[in-house]
Write a protein that holds these residues in place. Structure first.
Motif, PDB file in Angstrom:
ATOM      1  N   PHE A  45     139.323 -27.025  -7.355  1.00  0.00           N
ATOM      2  CA  PHE A  45     137.957 -26.574  -7.761  1.00  0.00           C
ATOM      3  C   PHE A  45     137.262 -27.815  -8.262  1.00  0.00           C
ATOM      4  CE2 PHE A  45     135.102 -23.629  -9.456  1.00  0.00           C
ATOM      5  CZ  PHE A  45     134.803 -23.406 -10.495  1.00  0.00           C
ATOM      6  N   ARG A  55     127.929 -20.762 -14.219  1.00  0.00           N
ATOM      7  CA  ARG A  55     129.282 -20.505 -14.919  1.00  0.00           C
ATOM      8  C   ARG A  55     130.377 -21.142 -15.255  1.00  0.00           C
ATOM      9  NH1 ARG A  55     133.407 -16.687 -13.467  1.00  0.00           N
ATOM     10  NH2 ARG A  55     132.945 -14.883 -14.960  1.00  0.00           N
ATOM     11  N   ALA A  56     130.939 -21.503 -13.739  1.00  0.00           N
ATOM     12  CA  ALA A  56     132.639 -22.458 -14.390  1.00  0.00           C
ATOM     13  C   ALA A  56     132.424 -24.123 -14.152  1.00  0.00           C
ATOM     14  CB  ALA A  56     133.601 -21.415 -13.941  1.00  0.00           C
ATOM     15  N   LYS A  57     132.867 -24.452 -15.398  1.00  0.00           N
ATOM     16  CA  LYS A  57     133.020 -26.153 -14.768  1.00  0.00           C
ATOM     17  C   LYS A  57     135.011 -26.011 -14.583  1.00  0.00           C
ATOM     18  CE  LYS A  57     130.515 -29.704 -15.188  1.00  0.00           C
ATOM     19  NZ  LYS A  57     128.676 -30.301 -16.141  1.00  0.00           N
ATOM     20  N   GLY A  58     135.122 -26.870 -13.511  1.00  0.00           N
ATOM     21  CA  GLY A  58     136.787 -27.705 -13.288  1.00  0.00           C
ATOM     22  C   GLY A  58     136.550 -28.872 -12.853  1.00  0.00           C
ATOM     23  N   ASN A  98     132.378 -12.747 -10.311  1.00  0.00           N
ATOM     24  CA  ASN A  98     133.687 -12.798 -11.265  1.00  0.00           C
ATOM     25  C   ASN A  98     134.607 -12.717  -9.791  1.00  0.00           C
ATOM     26  OD1 ASN A  98     136.067 -12.703 -12.908  1.00  0.00           O
ATOM     27  ND2 ASN A  98     135.268 -10.914 -14.411  1.00  0.00           N
ATOM     28  N   PRO A  99     135.602 -13.968  -9.858  1.00  0.00           N
ATOM     29  CA  PRO A  99     136.539 -14.023  -8.598  1.00  0.00           C
ATOM     30  C   PRO A  99     137.571 -13.049  -8.366  1.00  0.00           C
ATOM     31  CG  PRO A  99     135.893 -15.893  -9.607  1.00  0.00           C
ATOM     32  CD  PRO A  99     135.486 -15.041 -10.859  1.00  0.00           C
TER      33      PRO A  99
END
Lengths: 115, 111
Positions: A45, A55-58, A98-99
């Protein structure tokens, strides 16, 4: 056909170069996710955007960046390319942020080859 | 961070038999566990998922079980068919909004 489109399908470039991968999410989807799939690292990801905001960082390298535009399409920019960046890059989209409340639909991928 | 291990890496079964793929995870904060099927030349496709407040979920020939205490979850495919042949990935999603994937299982269903 998932409804997610990615261009180009294939990309061949040289080390040190910069490329841009493009993703168009399914109609109505606000979230876009980017993934890298390579033989070495498997499926990883990279980053998620929701309605234009990160929103989100992998596991995204500093040489890589992404953005989501007002029309909700997204671009992944890869710079100072190295041989190890050769991989399949997938984009996925979903309606919500939200996954685990939503199904992600994956595009067909862009195969990047760095020579 | 999270570490997801998946076994076996390859699996061959006779058509009509069952197939089981197992994954373990390390982060007890992970709360969502999807399974993906990836056919040659295509992107992954979600086939079933389970949330941490549920122990088992079934959808026709596919089922997933989750043992939160042991931190493992499994995919069960019954009455396998040749079209089930593909690579299957498990994943764990944690409260840090991160997805972590297993290394994949290449399933071959022999007619």
């Amino acid at each position: 056909d998932s409804g997610v489109t990615q261009t180009p399908k294939h990309l061949i470039t040289a080390t040190g170069q910069r490329v841009t991968l493009r993703c168009s999410p399914r109609s109505g989807d606000l979230s876009v996710y980017w993934y890298q799939q390579s033989l070495d690292q498997g499926l990883q990801f990279l980053i998620q955007y929701y309605n234009g905001e990160e929103r989100a960082k992998g596991n995204i390298l500093e040489r890589f960046s992404a953005q989501q535009f007002p029309d909700l399409h997204s671009e992944l920019n890869l710079s100072s390319l190295e041989l190890g960046d050769s991989a399949l890059y997938f984009c996925a989209s979903s309606r919500r942020q939200n996954p685990h409340t939503d199904t992600q639909y994956f595009g067909p991928g862009t195969r990047l080859t760095v020579l | 961070g999270e570490n997801v291990e998946q076994h076996p890496s390859t699996l061959s079964v006779q058509e009509g038999d069952s197939a089981v793929i197992k994954c373990t995870y390390s982060d007890s904060a992970s709360n969502y566990f999807p399974w993906y099927k990836q056919e040659l030349g295509k992107g992954p496709q979600l086939i079933i998922d389970i949330r941490s407040n549920v122990g088992e979920k079934k959808d026709q020939r596919i089922a997933v079980t989750l043992n939160k205490t042991a931190k493992h979850f499994s995919l069960h495919i019954t009455e396998t068919q040749p079209e089930d042949s593909a690579v299957y990935f498990c994943a764990a999603y944690n409260t840090g909004n991160q997805f972590y994937f297993g290394t994949g299982t290449s399933l071959t269903v022999i007619p």
